[in-house]
Design a protein around this motif. Sequence first.
Motif, PDB file in Angstrom:
ATOM      1  N   GLU A   1       0.810  -1.335   0.036  1.00  0.00           N
ATOM      2  CA  GLU A   1      -0.097   0.109   0.123  1.00  0.00           C
ATOM      3  C   GLU A   1       0.776   1.244  -0.044  1.00  0.00           C
ATOM      4  O   GLU A   1       0.340   2.323  -0.462  1.00  0.00           O
ATOM      5  CB  GLU A   1      -0.996  -0.101   1.142  1.00  0.00           C
ATOM      6  N   GLU A   2       2.080   1.193   0.436  1.00  0.00           N
ATOM      7  CA  GLU A   2       3.026   2.345   0.724  1.00  0.00           C
ATOM      8  C   GLU A   2       3.803   2.393  -0.513  1.00  0.00           C
ATOM      9  O   GLU A   2       4.756   1.761  -0.784  1.00  0.00           O
ATOM     10  CB  GLU A   2       3.657   2.324   1.977  1.00  0.00           C
ATOM     11  N   ALA A   3       3.534   3.396  -1.613  1.00  0.00           N
ATOM     12  CA  ALA A   3       4.407   3.551  -2.889  1.00  0.00           C
ATOM     13  C   ALA A   3       5.520   4.361  -2.183  1.00  0.00           C
ATOM     14  O   ALA A   3       5.346   5.287  -1.862  1.00  0.00           O
ATOM     15  CB  ALA A   3       3.674   3.957  -3.819  1.00  0.00           C
TER      16      ALA A   3
ATOM     17  N   GLN B   1       5.104   1.786  15.320  1.00  0.00           N
ATOM     18  CA  GLN B   1       5.987   2.118  13.861  1.00  0.00           C
ATOM     19  C   GLN B   1       5.726   3.073  13.111  1.00  0.00           C
ATOM     20  O   GLN B   1       4.570   3.382  12.577  1.00  0.00           O
ATOM     21  CB  GLN B   1       6.246   0.792  13.153  1.00  0.00           C
ATOM     22  N   VAL B   2       6.647   4.284  13.096  1.00  0.00           N
ATOM     23  CA  VAL B   2       6.557   5.404  12.207  1.00  0.00           C
ATOM     24  C   VAL B   2       6.353   5.071  10.800  1.00  0.00           C
ATOM     25  O   VAL B   2       7.450   4.353  10.182  1.00  0.00           O
ATOM     26  CB  VAL B   2       7.754   6.434  12.552  1.00  0.00           C
ATOM     27  N   ARG B   3       5.531   5.748  10.239  1.00  0.00           N
ATOM     28  CA  ARG B   3       5.593   5.527   8.638  1.00  0.00           C
ATOM     29  C   ARG B   3       5.216   6.646   7.985  1.00  0.00           C
ATOM     30  O   ARG B   3       4.182   7.127   7.668  1.00  0.00           O
ATOM     31  CB  ARG B   3       4.343   4.585   8.191  1.00  0.00           C
ATOM     32  N   PRO B   4       6.389   7.352   7.782  1.00  0.00           N
ATOM     33  CA  PRO B   4       6.317   8.843   7.117  1.00  0.00           C
ATOM     34  C   PRO B   4       5.904   8.670   5.718  1.00  0.00           C
ATOM     35  O   PRO B   4       5.123   9.755   5.270  1.00  0.00           O
ATOM     36  CB  PRO B   4       7.694   9.278   7.136  1.00  0.00           C
ATOM     37  N   GLN B   5       5.889   7.571   5.002  1.00  0.00           N
ATOM     38  CA  GLN B   5       5.298   7.574   3.594  1.00  0.00           C
ATOM     39  C   GLN B   5       3.868   8.131   3.622  1.00  0.00           C
ATOM     40  O   GLN B   5       3.416   8.368   2.677  1.00  0.00           O
ATOM     41  CB  GLN B   5       5.597   6.324   2.809  1.00  0.00           C
ATOM     42  N   ILE B   6       3.001   7.640   4.464  1.00  0.00           N
ATOM     43  CA  ILE B   6       1.703   7.768   4.708  1.00  0.00           C
ATOM     44  C   ILE B   6       1.306   8.911   5.657  1.00  0.00           C
ATOM     45  O   ILE B   6       0.178   8.926   6.097  1.00  0.00           O
ATOM     46  CB  ILE B   6       0.808   6.527   4.870  1.00  0.00           C
ATOM     47  N   GLY B   7       2.267   9.698   6.102  1.00  0.00           N
ATOM     48  CA  GLY B   7       2.037  10.784   7.050  1.00  0.00           C
ATOM     49  C   GLY B   7       1.920  10.558   8.461  1.00  0.00           C
ATOM     50  O   GLY B   7       1.541  11.194   9.401  1.00  0.00           O
ATOM     51  N   LEU B   8       2.235   9.301   8.745  1.00  0.00           N
ATOM     52  CA  LEU B   8       2.518   8.864  10.083  1.00  0.00           C
ATOM     53  C   LEU B   8       3.803   9.132  10.762  1.00  0.00           C
ATOM     54  O   LEU B   8       4.425   7.975  10.853  1.00  0.00           O
ATOM     55  CB  LEU B   8       2.101   7.126  10.264  1.00  0.00           C
ATOM     56  N   ASN B   9       4.144  10.281  11.065  1.00  0.00           N
ATOM     57  CA  ASN B   9       5.224  10.803  11.694  1.00  0.00           C
ATOM     58  C   ASN B   9       5.105  10.639  13.238  1.00  0.00           C
ATOM     59  O   ASN B   9       4.035  10.679  13.858  1.00  0.00           O
ATOM     60  CB  ASN B   9       5.526  11.890  11.230  1.00  0.00           C
ATOM     61  N   PHE B  10       6.236  11.118  13.850  1.00  0.00           N
ATOM     62  CA  PHE B  10       6.347  11.253  15.392  1.00  0.00           C
ATOM     63  C   PHE B  10       5.357  12.248  15.803  1.00  0.00           C
ATOM     64  O   PHE B  10       4.476  11.803  16.653  1.00  0.00           O
ATOM     65  CB  PHE B  10       7.686  11.796  15.574  1.00  0.00           C
TER      66      PHE B  10
END
Length: 556
Positions: free
Chosen positions: A141-143, A354-363
């Motif tokens: 899902e995370e391109a 888990q942080v996932r910055p690719q989908i805007g899920l940052n700290f």
Amino acid sequence: MEALVAELSRRALVDGRALERARGVAAETGRRLDTVMVQLGIVGERAMAEALATVSGLTLATAADYPALPVLADRLRPGFLRHARALPLRCDDDALVLAVADPLDPFTPAAIAAAAGRTVICMVAVPVELEAALATLFPAEEASAGDDPSPEPIAAEEAERLRDMASEAPVIRIVNQIITRAVEAHASDIHIEPFEDRLRVRYRFDGMLHEAEMPPARLSAAIVSRIKIMARLDIAERRLPQDGRIRLAIRGHDVDFRVATVPSLWGETVVLRVLDRSAVAFDYARLGLAAPVVARLTAALEQPNGVLLVTGPTGSGKTTTLYTALLALNAMTRKIITVEDPIEFHLAGINQIQVRPQIGLNFASLLRSILRLDPDIIMIGEIRDTETGQIAVQAALTGHFVLSTLHTNGAAATITRLRDMGIEDYLLTPLLRGVPAQRLVRRLCTSCRRDSAVPAEIEARYGLAARTPGRTPRLWQAVGCPQCNATGYRGRLAIAEFLVPDAETTRLILARADQGEIEAAAVSAGMRTMFDAGLDAAMAGETTIEEVYRSIRAEP
């Protein structure tokens, strides 16, 4: 299983010696014999699939059998299919043709038959082909972002050739040897670096890189592809960095590997971080932290709220110290949530995100969300920007205890770093419970270390005689022996300083004093600097003074 062994012997794929070795590993690890033979590189994945098809009386699935679109996507979830290592190929009103990587497992076909409401006809899949088909039909899902037109992506034919090479026994054997040797040597990282005429493999243990035996350069692409397949990465994508994870059973226990690839001039560079829980001690004494530092840390953690920041450069053991603190705090009466990038070790009873910055899920965005989950203690993997720092301070102001890390050179430098990030002194001073700053130095091998007289200049410069009243000060040297791979060192220990804000340091912080003044006040109040802690460790025979200089970058 004996029928499979007989078939492999008939095909001349396994001899008595290799079979005996595989049986021993299977007995030791509790894994099935066929799985062990593939993992050890005794039999290739394709050859094993062909033998399994013959023994089970099934047909081997070919590339042409895999569908262009998902079959029964409304009933079978991609996550289940990946976990089960199965894929529907086609179906009609009465039957579903299913490719399975493990034809000896009766549960998967039965479960899929129940979900699909049809009779299942199994075909045997080559695992690498099955995984490629799953990746094509159910892309992540995370391109990745930042498409770079060069180098060119691998053509379909080339990707297929690499998959075939990566599934052959020689490549599997080489990759397994690289990984197994790293775990046995207690390496923290494996570096695989392609160059024009060679493939360099290096292990990092005790913080230093050591070159290992080089595999054949002609197998560079296949070795990298094999690791990418194991980590479920896209082997056809060579233009962008990729990240993945591998879990393997090594010598009877599970070891995780964090995999990172990045394109370089002569191919893809790969680094595997070895996350071996059995080789990591979440214990202050085994970490090497001095008793006064542990006492200050324990006292800080007993506070009901506030902020505690562990500081130091990359690779200084900050996360290990935080994990040790979290496990000490973990109790049924407390809810602990961590926000990490990446999650290095799984901690039982602690909610890890888990942080996932690719989908805007940052700290920052995660911190806002988890404050609504009623946590008592929050651990932030790292404060990287002003927004994260300000939310962390707000969390502490509302009654939470916040632990995090920061990249600074010393405890006092943390204050100026937070100022630079826009955090006001009047907010920080009532909340800061303590700042440990640390480095890792290599431990001397106790089997071969040798003590020596202290040079007069060193003794006078650092007042070593005053540190050993009643006896002559001695320092220790690294020698080298078989127990330490001739390096003179085995393992690492932490040397640390711990700043606890008191009335004077608080006054200086509010007066916007520089880090030199703050450190001087902390030392006057009883803080022992990292360099002093390192000298104590060197004189105790735990490390060398050269290691202390190297770690802290002090001038001898």
